[in-house]
Write an enzyme that holds these catalytic residues in place. Structure first.
Site, PDB file in Angstrom:
ATOM      1  N   HIS A  97       0.830  -1.221   0.000  1.00  0.00           N
ATOM      2  CA  HIS A  97       0.000   0.000   0.000  1.00  0.00           C
ATOM      3  C   HIS A  97       0.862   1.267   0.000  1.00  0.00           C
ATOM      4  O   HIS A  97       0.497   2.282   0.606  1.00  0.00           O
ATOM      5  CB  HIS A  97      -0.944   0.032   1.208  1.00  0.00           C
ATOM      6  CG  HIS A  97      -1.964  -1.056   1.204  1.00  0.00           C
ATOM      7  ND1 HIS A  97      -3.235  -0.899   0.715  1.00  0.00           N
ATOM      8  CD2 HIS A  97      -1.896  -2.342   1.631  1.00  0.00           C
ATOM      9  CE1 HIS A  97      -3.921  -2.021   0.853  1.00  0.00           C
ATOM     10  NE2 HIS A  97      -3.121  -2.921   1.395  1.00  0.00           N
ATOM     11  N   ASN A 170     -10.371  -2.785   2.332  1.00  0.00           N
ATOM     12  CA  ASN A 170     -10.041  -2.786   0.904  1.00  0.00           C
ATOM     13  C   ASN A 170     -11.297  -2.544   0.086  1.00  0.00           C
ATOM     14  O   ASN A 170     -12.407  -2.542   0.631  1.00  0.00           O
ATOM     15  CB  ASN A 170      -9.447  -4.146   0.506  1.00  0.00           C
ATOM     16  CG  ASN A 170      -7.966  -4.284   0.876  1.00  0.00           C
ATOM     17  OD1 ASN A 170      -7.280  -3.296   1.128  1.00  0.00           O
ATOM     18  ND2 ASN A 170      -7.488  -5.513   0.894  1.00  0.00           N
ATOM     19  N   HIS A 361      -4.077   1.002  11.798  1.00  0.00           N
ATOM     20  CA  HIS A 361      -3.889  -0.269  12.502  1.00  0.00           C
ATOM     21  C   HIS A 361      -5.260  -0.874  12.812  1.00  0.00           C
ATOM     22  O   HIS A 361      -6.045  -0.242  13.514  1.00  0.00           O
ATOM     23  CB  HIS A 361      -3.139  -0.005  13.808  1.00  0.00           C
ATOM     24  CG  HIS A 361      -2.672  -1.253  14.521  1.00  0.00           C
ATOM     25  ND1 HIS A 361      -3.257  -2.483  14.350  1.00  0.00           N
ATOM     26  CD2 HIS A 361      -1.673  -1.440  15.400  1.00  0.00           C
ATOM     27  CE1 HIS A 361      -2.643  -3.369  15.089  1.00  0.00           C
ATOM     28  NE2 HIS A 361      -1.672  -2.773  15.732  1.00  0.00           N
TER      29      HIS A 361
HETATM   30 FE1  HDE Z   1      -2.563  -4.745   5.371  1.00  0.00          FE
HETATM   31  N1  HDE Z   1      -0.769  -3.974   5.814  1.00  0.00           N
HETATM   32  N2  HDE Z   1      -1.917  -6.578   5.870  1.00  0.00           N
HETATM   33  N3  HDE Z   1      -4.314  -5.599   4.746  1.00  0.00           N
HETATM   34  N4  HDE Z   1      -3.230  -2.988   4.771  1.00  0.00           N
HETATM   35  C1  HDE Z   1      -0.400  -2.688   5.658  1.00  0.00           C
HETATM   36  O1  HDE Z   1       0.718  -1.421   7.277  1.00  0.00           O
HETATM   37  C2  HDE Z   1      -0.800  -6.828   6.592  1.00  0.00           C
HETATM   38  C3  HDE Z   1      -4.643  -6.916   4.793  1.00  0.00           C
HETATM   39  C4  HDE Z   1      -4.481  -2.659   4.363  1.00  0.00           C
HETATM   40  O2  HDE Z   1      -3.252   3.538   3.947  1.00  0.00           O
HETATM   41  C5  HDE Z   1       0.931  -2.374   6.282  1.00  0.00           C
HETATM   42  O3  HDE Z   1       1.072   0.761   7.690  1.00  0.00           O
HETATM   43  C6  HDE Z   1      -0.726  -8.221   6.934  1.00  0.00           C
HETATM   44  C7  HDE Z   1      -6.043  -7.100   4.575  1.00  0.00           C
HETATM   45  C8  HDE Z   1      -4.542  -1.269   3.997  1.00  0.00           C
HETATM   46  O4  HDE Z   1      -1.625   3.362   5.401  1.00  0.00           O
HETATM   47  C9  HDE Z   1       1.331  -3.712   6.926  1.00  0.00           C
HETATM   48  C10 HDE Z   1      -1.823  -8.797   6.369  1.00  0.00           C
HETATM   49  C11 HDE Z   1      -6.543  -5.841   4.371  1.00  0.00           C
HETATM   50  C12 HDE Z   1      -3.263  -0.773   4.224  1.00  0.00           C
HETATM   51  C13 HDE Z   1       0.181  -4.601   6.528  1.00  0.00           C
HETATM   52  C14 HDE Z   1      -2.568  -7.757   5.714  1.00  0.00           C
HETATM   53  C15 HDE Z   1      -5.441  -4.923   4.469  1.00  0.00           C
HETATM   54  C16 HDE Z   1      -2.466  -1.865   4.707  1.00  0.00           C
HETATM   55  C17 HDE Z   1       1.914  -1.724   5.362  1.00  0.00           C
HETATM   56  C18 HDE Z   1      -2.247 -10.254   6.392  1.00  0.00           C
HETATM   57  C19 HDE Z   1      -7.992  -5.439   4.061  1.00  0.00           C
HETATM   58  C20 HDE Z   1      -2.784   0.638   3.953  1.00  0.00           C
HETATM   59  C21 HDE Z   1       2.055  -0.295   5.824  1.00  0.00           C
HETATM   60  C22 HDE Z   1      -2.293 -10.816   7.674  1.00  0.00           C
HETATM   61  C23 HDE Z   1      -8.903  -5.763   5.123  1.00  0.00           C
HETATM   62  C24 HDE Z   1      -3.012   1.520   5.134  1.00  0.00           C
HETATM   63  C25 HDE Z   1       1.243  -0.220   7.002  1.00  0.00           C
HETATM   64  C26 HDE Z   1      -2.588   2.926   4.804  1.00  0.00           C
HETATM   65  C27 HDE Z   1      -1.123  -1.742   5.076  1.00  0.00           C
HETATM   66  C28 HDE Z   1       0.150  -5.879   6.924  1.00  0.00           C
HETATM   67  C29 HDE Z   1      -3.750  -8.026   4.980  1.00  0.00           C
HETATM   68  C30 HDE Z   1      -5.627  -3.513   4.282  1.00  0.00           C
HETATM   69  C31 HDE Z   1       2.684  -4.257   6.560  1.00  0.00           C
HETATM   70  C32 HDE Z   1       0.379  -8.884   7.719  1.00  0.00           C
HETATM   71  C33 HDE Z   1      -6.820  -8.413   4.580  1.00  0.00           C
HETATM   72  C34 HDE Z   1      -5.757  -0.517   3.474  1.00  0.00           C
HETATM   73  O5  HDE Z   1       1.406  -3.619   8.304  1.00  0.00           O
END
Ligand code: HDE
Length: 754
Positions: A97, A170, A361
């Site tokens: 992202h 999402n 978060h």
């Molecule tokens: Fe994320 N995801 N994600 N994700 N995600 C990040 O956090 C992660 C997942 C989502 O505009 C990171 O600050 C793991 C699902 C958005 O700043 C990180 C897993 C969904 C955003 C991270 C998922 C999301 C992130 C990268 C699987 C939809 C952007 C930078 C267990 C429900 C937020 C950050 C923004 C961002 C980890 C799966 C949505 C690395 C480990 C499912 C919208 O922490």
């Protein structure tokens, strides 16, 4: 020049501790996040240039040297400070992202939701809760194109009076994987390949499809990502989903399962893959710009918050598991209740300070909302703080202005890199007597967070729920629910993506996997790849299997769904009642019918449409009546793909010039090919692509001649009329723009070379 103290001195940040204590109620305006950001804003207006330490700078043009031609002196603290700060301007981009755009706004509930949740921001329709919303793509780097085929992030930070609640969702309601342990594998597979860092922001490459070809649990999500949902027209025209099942908990401690939805009031609309690729060249900031311009022009994007609420007693009622993030709850089984409205009405003032530094978060919760044991959600709860520690550089990222809650913060956490708060008490532990026991724990009655007491009796094991192994029935439901056009686009997307995969065995395995979704789909994809649709899979379908397990226990099982089609899954069923904020090119050249341009502009603007005059050259055009018309864009600087629709006004000289201009001819042809609304009056009709239907165009010409406006070829997105009929033609045109596209045109339009 009058001397004035710089703003940085005048506006010292408030510390949270000063503003209120846990015992004092929060003042009404203290919950307004924009007001809370005010002390941190700095504009340098009428101020002297200074160093970071406040010393006024006399010469910002020359470094301090040993004589005019001598070397620079180490002593030059002004130079050193400036260069050092510059050297450290970058922070790591988000690991996923990374590319995003954000805006401020507010959220209001329609009516109290006390029967479901005790969260205060869900109780009072009069309360406006400040929000900051960031949209993003997932795979690409910070500088990549907005138009990648990808999931879009839809992250909402609610600054509630009880603390921040982040709904980090999402634009697709399901996810690729069921367990957080697979996330690094998924992301490594989709990111540019490690040896050559190719391709950027694209899933169309071997490693991604290799991974997918042995991970059948991804197939439902893959269907969505291959659909046009992955190439939205605008962030403002996307749905949002919390994806996981969460819990709402009311004052009595009763819980309901909940799925969160965002429903855009402008409807859900997408573009074509051909456009996406071209926009990536013409304007890779297309979505970011669209959001920015809409907000600047006062066309504030809006969504309704939707809830699918499920009784705890119904936890096991369905053939899918509520804890499985690769499944959705069909709206036909549990309707979405629309409970409130989100409005984005202010752009950030500084991209880095706000959009880049915001830290979302899923574990930022307020009382009244709680987790479930969804194994993907559970893993996310670890990941988001962890990633901020490296991205934002330390444990005090919550003190960065955009991340500060509007609720007061008091605890015994201390120190660390870049600490801002000056904790003035002697005690930094609890319990204590020296500090009068403060800060003290909050009972539930005064807003203390209490986790939902979910009963857990379990064996410690690395396993998944039985129903998690149904990998295909919802993928099939999605396919069955699409319109013919949507199905065509899904087939083409698979053909494109797999066409970019070098290893034949991977292409074949995916076709084999698609046979489990739908036979026709698999056959059509195979046909485009020159494969036999009956390709059988090499080895077991699912290779995501523990070392000592029996692979047979891990193979997909098909569940049954009580419905075969879900209308809510198709964008064809979205609302199509507003042309508001759509962009229209008025294609003109010198000699254009000036009154037609003026009238069209007036009517379009009144309908909230944004008209732009596009011409072979910049500056002004000389209209047929001698008047001057300002040109917004020359043809060289734009493309039809940046507009929703095109109007060609009359004026013989103008139309002759446009017909002789290859770019103008292409502009109209391409608009037609992409199924967009086209309108023309008088001589402008001559610019419409003859391929569209020569006979009907003759008819249109005749109608224009005898004064009857018409819709060419029964095509509701093609409006024509005489020079005197601009009002009627534009009225039809606006209706066509509101319908987004005339997809029925696509099959004939494919034949038009563009
Ligand atoms: Fe994320 N995801 N994600 N994700 N995600 C990040 O956090 C992660 C997942 C989502 O505009 C990171 O600050 C793991 C699902 C958005 O700043 C990180 C897993 C969904 C955003 C991270 C998922 C999301 C992130 C990268 C699987 C939809 C952007 C930078 C267990 C429900 C937020 C950050 C923004 C961002 C980890 C799966 C949505 C690395 C480990 C499912 C919208 O922490």
């Amino acid at each position: 020049m009058a001397s004035k103290r710089p703003n940085t001195e005048a506006k010292r940040p408030n510390t949270q501790a000063k503003r209120s204590s846990s015992k004092t109620p929060v003042a009404a305006d203290a919950t307004d996040k924009l007001a809370a950001l005010e002390p941190f804003r700095e504009d340098g207006a009428e101020a002297f240039l200074t160093t970071n330490h406040g010393t006024r700078i006399n010469d910002n043009q020359n470094s301090l040297k040993a004589g005019p031609r001598g070397s620079t002196l180490l002593e030059d603290f002004i130079l050193r400070e400036k260069i050092t700060h510059f050297d450290h301007e970058r922070i790591p981009e988000r690991v996923v992202h990374a590319r995003g755009a954000a805006a401020h706004g507010h959220f209001q509930v329609y009516k109290p939701l006390s029967q479901y949740s005790r969260a205060k921001f869900l109780q009072d329709p009069a309360v406006k809760t400040s929000v900051f919303v960031r949209f993003s793509t997932v795979a690409g780097s910070r500088g990549s194109s907005d138009l990648a085929r990808d999931v879009r992030g839809f992250a909402v930070k609610f600054y509630t009076e009880e603390g921040n609640f982040d709904l980090v969702g999402n634009n697709i309601p399901v996810f690729f994987i069921q367990d957080a342990v697979k996330f690094p594998d998924l992301v490594h597979a989709v990111k540019p390949e490690p040896h050559n860092e190719i391709p950027q922001a694209a899933s169309a490459h071997d490693t991604f499809w290799d991974f997918i070809s042995v991970m059948p649990e991804s197939m439902h999500m893959i269907m969505w990502v291959m659909s046009d949902r992955a190439i939205p027209r605008s962030f403002r025209m996307m749905e949002g989903f919390g994806v996981h099942t969460f819990r709402l908990v009311n004052e009595r401690g009763e819980a309901h399962f909940v799925k969160f939805h965002w429903k855009p009031l402008l409807g859900v609309h997408s573009i074509l893959w051909d456009e996406a690729q071209k926009i990536s060249g013409k304007d890779p900031d297309f979505h970011r710009r669209d959001l920015w311009e809409a907000i600047e022009s006062g066309a504030f994007p809006e969504w309704e918050l939707g809830l699918q609420v499920i009784d705890e007693a119904d936890e096991h009622k369905y053939d899918f598991d509520l804890l499985d993030p690769t499944k959705l709850v069909p709206e036909e089984l549990v309707p979405v209740q629309r409970v409130g409205r989100l409005t984005l009405d202010r752009n950030p003032q500084n991209f880095f300070a706000e959009t880049e530094q915001v830290a979302f978060h899923p574990g930022h919760l307020v009382p009244g909302i709680d987790f479930t044991a969804d194994p993907l959600l559970q893993g996310r709860l670890f990941s988001y703080t962890d990633t901020q520690l490296i991205r934002l550089g330390g444990p005090n990222f919550h003190e960065i202005p955009i991340n500060r809650p509007v609720a007061p913060v008091h605890n015994n956490q201390r120190d660390g890199h870049m600490r801002q708060t000056i904790n003035v008490t002697r005690t930094s532990y609890e319990p204590n007597t020296l500090g009068g026991g403060c800060p003290m724990q909050a009972g539930q009655q005064v807003g203390g967070f209490v986790s939902y007491p979910e009963r857990i009796e379990a064996v410690k094991e690395r396993q998944r729920g039985e129903k998690f192994f149904d990998h295909f029935s919802q993928a099939t439901l999605f396919w069955n629910s699409q319109s013919l056009t949507e199905k065509d686009h899904i087939v083409q997307a698979f053909q494109f993506e797999l066409g970019k995969v070098g290893v034949a065995a991977i292409r074949e395995r995916i076709v084999g996997m698609l046979q489990h979704v739908d036979r026709d789909l698999a056959d059509r994809v195979a046909q485009g790849l020159g494969l036999d649709g009956r390709t059988s899979l090499d080895g077991p379908l699912n290779r995501s299997v523990p070392a000592d397990a029996n692979p047979k226990d891990y193979q997909p099982r098909r569940g049954t769904l009580p419905i075969e089609v879900s209308a809510a899954l198709s964008m064809a069923s979205t609302v199509k009642d507003s042309a508001k904020s759509r962009k229209v090119a008025i294609l003109s050249a010198d000699g254009v019918d000036g009154s037609a341009v003026a009238e069209a502009k007036r009517l379009l603007t009144a309908a909230g449409v944004v008209p732009k005059v596009v011409a072979p050259h910049g500056g002004t055009l000389e209209a047929a009546d001698g008047g001057a018309i300002a040109v917004d864009f020359s043809l060289l600087t734009v493309g039809s793909v940046l507009f929703d629709a095109v109007f060609v006004p009359g004026g013989f000289r103008s139309v002759e010039a446009l017909r002789a201009d290859a770019m103008a001819v292409h502009f109209v042809k391409e608009t037609y090919k992409h199924c967009k609304a086209l309108a023309a009056t008088g001589a402008g009709i001559e610019l419409l692509p003859p391929e569209s239907s020569p006979a009907k165009l003759d008819d249109a010409r005749a109608q224009a001649g005898n004064g009857r406006p018409g819709q060419t070829d029964g095509d509701p997105a093609l409006s024509t009329g005489g020079d005197a009929q601009v009002s009627k033609v534009v009225a039809d045109f606006i209706k066509a723009i509101a319908r987004h596209r005339n997809w029925d045109r696509e099959r004939t339009a494919q034949k038009v070379a563009a």
